[in-house]
Motif scaffolding. Structure first.
Motif, PDB file in Angstrom:
ATOM      1  N   GLU A  29      16.107   4.067 -23.018  1.00 48.35           N
ATOM      2  CA  GLU A  29      15.491   5.106 -22.188  1.00 48.35           C
ATOM      3  C   GLU A  29      14.479   4.567 -21.186  1.00 48.35           C
ATOM      4  OE1 GLU A  29      14.536   8.939 -24.044  1.00 48.35           O
ATOM      5  OE2 GLU A  29      15.465   8.173 -25.873  1.00 48.35           O
ATOM      6  N   CYS A  30      14.478   3.249 -20.962  1.00 47.20           N
ATOM      7  CA  CYS A  30      13.673   2.714 -19.865  1.00 47.20           C
ATOM      8  C   CYS A  30      14.176   3.425 -18.620  1.00 47.20           C
ATOM      9  CB  CYS A  30      13.856   1.209 -19.733  1.00 47.20           C
ATOM     10  SG  CYS A  30      13.396   0.296 -21.224  1.00 47.20           S
ATOM     11  N   THR A  31      13.281   3.850 -17.757  1.00 46.65           N
ATOM     12  CA  THR A  31      13.648   4.742 -16.662  1.00 46.65           C
ATOM     13  C   THR A  31      13.259   4.156 -15.315  1.00 46.65           C
ATOM     14  OG1 THR A  31      13.338   6.620 -18.150  1.00 46.65           O
ATOM     15  CG2 THR A  31      13.387   7.103 -15.788  1.00 46.65           C
ATOM     16  N   PHE A  32      14.216   4.170 -14.398  1.00 52.11           N
ATOM     17  CA  PHE A  32      14.010   3.638 -13.053  1.00 52.11           C
ATOM     18  C   PHE A  32      14.730   4.525 -12.050  1.00 52.11           C
ATOM     19  CE2 PHE A  32      13.632   0.233 -16.062  1.00 52.11           C
ATOM     20  CZ  PHE A  32      12.509  -0.446 -15.632  1.00 52.11           C
ATOM     21  N   CYS A  33      14.302   4.483 -10.805  1.00 54.82           N
ATOM     22  CA  CYS A  33      15.040   5.200  -9.764  1.00 54.82           C
ATOM     23  C   CYS A  33      16.270   4.369  -9.407  1.00 54.82           C
ATOM     24  CB  CYS A  33      14.149   5.464  -8.542  1.00 54.82           C
ATOM     25  SG  CYS A  33      13.669   4.009  -7.613  1.00 54.82           S
ATOM     26  N   ALA A  34      17.260   5.002  -8.810  1.00 56.50           N
ATOM     27  CA  ALA A  34      18.508   4.319  -8.476  1.00 56.50           C
ATOM     28  C   ALA A  34      18.257   3.145  -7.536  1.00 56.50           C
ATOM     29  CB  ALA A  34      19.495   5.299  -7.854  1.00 56.50           C
ATOM     30  N   ASP A  35      17.353   3.323  -6.570  1.00 53.27           N
ATOM     31  CA  ASP A  35      17.081   2.245  -5.618  1.00 53.27           C
ATOM     32  C   ASP A  35      16.560   1.004  -6.338  1.00 53.27           C
ATOM     33  OD1 ASP A  35      16.807   1.133  -2.921  1.00 53.27           O
ATOM     34  OD2 ASP A  35      14.647   1.283  -3.319  1.00 53.27           O
ATOM     35  N   CYS A  36      15.577   1.161  -7.202  1.00 52.22           N
ATOM     36  CA  CYS A  36      15.036   0.009  -7.922  1.00 52.22           C
ATOM     37  C   CYS A  36      16.075  -0.583  -8.875  1.00 52.22           C
ATOM     38  CB  CYS A  36      13.773   0.397  -8.680  1.00 52.22           C
ATOM     39  SG  CYS A  36      12.346   0.674  -7.611  1.00 52.22           S
ATOM     40  N   ALA A  37      16.802   0.276  -9.609  1.00 55.05           N
ATOM     41  CA  ALA A  37      17.804  -0.208 -10.564  1.00 55.05           C
ATOM     42  C   ALA A  37      18.882  -1.034  -9.874  1.00 55.05           C
ATOM     43  CB  ALA A  37      18.431   0.964 -11.313  1.00 55.05           C
ATOM     44  N   GLU A  38      19.286  -0.608  -8.690  1.00 55.79           N
ATOM     45  CA  GLU A  38      20.378  -1.283  -7.993  1.00 55.79           C
ATOM     46  C   GLU A  38      19.905  -2.433  -7.113  1.00 55.79           C
ATOM     47  OE1 GLU A  38      22.243   2.050  -6.070  1.00 55.79           O
ATOM     48  OE2 GLU A  38      22.610   3.005  -8.002  1.00 55.79           O
ATOM     49  N   THR A  39      18.896  -2.191  -6.270  1.00 57.16           N
ATOM     50  CA  THR A  39      18.528  -3.211  -5.281  1.00 57.16           C
ATOM     51  C   THR A  39      17.492  -4.212  -5.779  1.00 57.16           C
ATOM     52  OG1 THR A  39      16.844  -1.816  -4.246  1.00 57.16           O
ATOM     53  CG2 THR A  39      19.073  -1.662  -3.367  1.00 57.16           C
ATOM     54  N   LYS A  40      16.536  -3.766  -6.556  1.00 50.84           N
ATOM     55  CA  LYS A  40      15.481  -4.683  -7.003  1.00 50.84           C
ATOM     56  C   LYS A  40      15.822  -5.342  -8.340  1.00 50.84           C
ATOM     57  CE  LYS A  40      11.867  -2.303  -4.475  1.00 50.84           C
ATOM     58  NZ  LYS A  40      12.645  -1.256  -3.843  1.00 50.84           N
ATOM     59  N   LEU A  41      16.528  -4.622  -9.205  1.00 55.03           N
ATOM     60  CA  LEU A  41      16.801  -5.133 -10.546  1.00 55.03           C
ATOM     61  C   LEU A  41      18.249  -5.562 -10.764  1.00 55.03           C
ATOM     62  CD1 LEU A  41      14.669  -2.473 -12.445  1.00 55.03           C
ATOM     63  CD2 LEU A  41      14.057  -4.868 -11.982  1.00 55.03           C
ATOM     64  N   GLY A  42      19.130  -5.262  -9.820  1.00 56.62           N
ATOM     65  CA  GLY A  42      20.519  -5.706  -9.935  1.00 56.62           C
ATOM     66  C   GLY A  42      21.218  -5.216 -11.187  1.00 56.62           C
ATOM     67  N   ASN A  43      20.913  -3.977 -11.610  1.00 55.41           N
ATOM     68  CA  ASN A  43      21.504  -3.363 -12.803  1.00 55.41           C
ATOM     69  C   ASN A  43      21.149  -4.125 -14.079  1.00 55.41           C
ATOM     70  OD1 ASN A  43      22.966  -1.340 -14.179  1.00 55.41           O
ATOM     71  ND2 ASN A  43      24.804  -2.576 -14.187  1.00 55.41           N
ATOM     72  N   VAL A  44      19.959  -4.736 -14.093  1.00 55.82           N
ATOM     73  CA  VAL A  44      19.460  -5.429 -15.284  1.00 55.82           C
ATOM     74  C   VAL A  44      18.131  -4.799 -15.668  1.00 55.82           C
ATOM     75  CG1 VAL A  44      18.639  -7.620 -16.239  1.00 55.82           C
ATOM     76  CG2 VAL A  44      20.543  -7.616 -14.609  1.00 55.82           C
ATOM     77  N   CYS A  45      18.069  -4.190 -16.846  1.00 54.01           N
ATOM     78  CA  CYS A  45      16.799  -3.631 -17.306  1.00 54.01           C
ATOM     79  C   CYS A  45      15.818  -4.777 -17.532  1.00 54.01           C
ATOM     80  CB  CYS A  45      16.988  -2.834 -18.595  1.00 54.01           C
ATOM     81  SG  CYS A  45      15.411  -2.189 -19.235  1.00 54.01           S
ATOM     82  N   PRO A  46      14.639  -4.736 -16.902  1.00 53.19           N
ATOM     83  CA  PRO A  46      13.685  -5.827 -17.063  1.00 53.19           C
ATOM     84  C   PRO A  46      13.055  -5.872 -18.453  1.00 53.19           C
ATOM     85  CG  PRO A  46      12.692  -4.081 -15.794  1.00 53.19           C
ATOM     86  CD  PRO A  46      14.131  -3.697 -16.002  1.00 53.19           C
ATOM     87  N   ASN A  47      13.231  -4.819 -19.226  1.00 51.32           N
ATOM     88  CA  ASN A  47      12.658  -4.777 -20.567  1.00 51.32           C
ATOM     89  C   ASN A  47      13.624  -5.293 -21.635  1.00 51.32           C
ATOM     90  OD1 ASN A  47      10.192  -3.541 -19.665  1.00 51.32           O
ATOM     91  ND2 ASN A  47      11.353  -1.662 -19.425  1.00 51.32           N
ATOM     92  N   CYS A  48      14.895  -4.870 -21.555  1.00 50.41           N
ATOM     93  CA  CYS A  48      15.839  -5.238 -22.615  1.00 50.41           C
ATOM     94  C   CYS A  48      17.017  -6.083 -22.146  1.00 50.41           C
ATOM     95  CB  CYS A  48      16.351  -3.981 -23.309  1.00 50.41           C
ATOM     96  SG  CYS A  48      17.483  -2.987 -22.309  1.00 50.41           S
ATOM     97  N   GLY A  49      17.274  -6.128 -20.849  1.00 54.07           N
ATOM     98  CA  GLY A  49      18.408  -6.895 -20.340  1.00 54.07           C
ATOM     99  C   GLY A  49      19.698  -6.106 -20.256  1.00 54.07           C
ATOM    100  N   GLY A  50      19.682  -4.855 -20.679  1.00 51.61           N
ATOM    101  CA  GLY A  50      20.871  -4.011 -20.610  1.00 51.61           C
ATOM    102  C   GLY A  50      21.123  -3.486 -19.211  1.00 51.61           C
ATOM    103  N   GLY A  51      22.189  -2.734 -19.052  1.00 49.80           N
ATOM    104  CA  GLY A  51      22.521  -2.116 -17.778  1.00 49.80           C
ATOM    105  C   GLY A  51      22.004  -0.685 -17.727  1.00 49.80           C
ATOM    106  N   PHE A  52      22.213  -0.049 -16.587  1.00 46.67           N
ATOM    107  CA  PHE A  52      21.731   1.314 -16.372  1.00 46.67           C
ATOM    108  C   PHE A  52      22.876   2.297 -16.222  1.00 46.67           C
ATOM    109  CE2 PHE A  52      18.267  -1.314 -14.553  1.00 46.67           C
ATOM    110  CZ  PHE A  52      17.231  -0.877 -15.351  1.00 46.67           C
ATOM    111  N   ALA A  53      22.576   3.541 -16.554  1.00 50.52           N
ATOM    112  CA  ALA A  53      23.498   4.656 -16.356  1.00 50.52           C
ATOM    113  C   ALA A  53      22.699   5.810 -15.769  1.00 50.52           C
ATOM    114  CB  ALA A  53      24.121   5.076 -17.686  1.00 50.52           C
ATOM    115  N   PRO A  54      23.366   6.718 -15.051  1.00 51.27           N
ATOM    116  CA  PRO A  54      22.639   7.892 -14.555  1.00 51.27           C
ATOM    117  C   PRO A  54      22.045   8.674 -15.727  1.00 51.27           C
ATOM    118  CG  PRO A  54      24.776   7.724 -13.490  1.00 51.27           C
ATOM    119  CD  PRO A  54      24.758   6.708 -14.602  1.00 51.27           C
ATOM    120  N   ARG A  55      20.802   9.089 -15.579  1.00 52.11           N
ATOM    121  CA  ARG A  55      20.165   9.892 -16.628  1.00 52.11           C
ATOM    122  C   ARG A  55      20.737  11.303 -16.574  1.00 52.11           C
ATOM    123  NH1 ARG A  55      13.899  10.945 -16.108  1.00 52.11           N
ATOM    124  NH2 ARG A  55      14.654  12.525 -14.670  1.00 52.11           N
ATOM    125  N   PRO A  56      21.128  11.865 -17.714  1.00 52.03           N
ATOM    126  CA  PRO A  56      21.660  13.229 -17.722  1.00 52.03           C
ATOM    127  C   PRO A  56      20.605  14.246 -17.265  1.00 52.03           C
ATOM    128  CG  PRO A  56      22.060  12.146 -19.827  1.00 52.03           C
ATOM    129  CD  PRO A  56      21.135  11.267 -19.048  1.00 52.03           C
TER     130      PRO A  56
END
Length: 103
Positions: A29-56
């Motif tokens: 449940e680490c939460t990021f905006c789409a811009d940061c998740a895609e452009t700044k983090l490259g779909n890598v959660c900086p906390n756990c290393g997992g990927g992201f999905a749209p939040r329901p």
């Protein structure tokens, strides 16, 4: 148990209300905006290393008794990164070329 629906991007602190279409979460449940998740983090959660999905989206109206943001309100606790931006960039660079399901 319902998702926390954190109110902000942990990277840039952008507001992400429960109806935000650009909210992204990882499996923790680490939460990021789409811009940061895609452009700044490259779909890598900086906390756990997992990927992201749209939040329901949690319904604002109770279409079924007791199931809505009124009865299960979103979190009001703002969360911020535990790591420096340089550390996040290095972590993302290390993992971004490995598909999330292979990390």
């Amino acid at each position: 148990m319902a998702l926390q629906l954190r109110p902000n991007c942990e990277y840039c602190d952008k507001d992400l209300p429960p109806s935000a279409l650009d909210a992204r979460i990882c499996s923790y449940e680490c939460t990021f905006c789409a811009d940061c998740a895609e452009t700044k983090l490259g779909n890598v959660c900086p906390n756990c290393g997992g990927g992201f999905a749209p939040r329901p989206i949690r319904p604002a109206k109770a279409w079924r008794p007791g199931v809505c943001t009124v009865n299960q309100p979103p979190s009001d606790k703002r969360v911020h990164l535990k790591y420096s931006l340089d550390d996040c960039a290095a972590h993302s660079a290390r993992l971004r070329d490995i598909r999330p399901e292979e990390r």
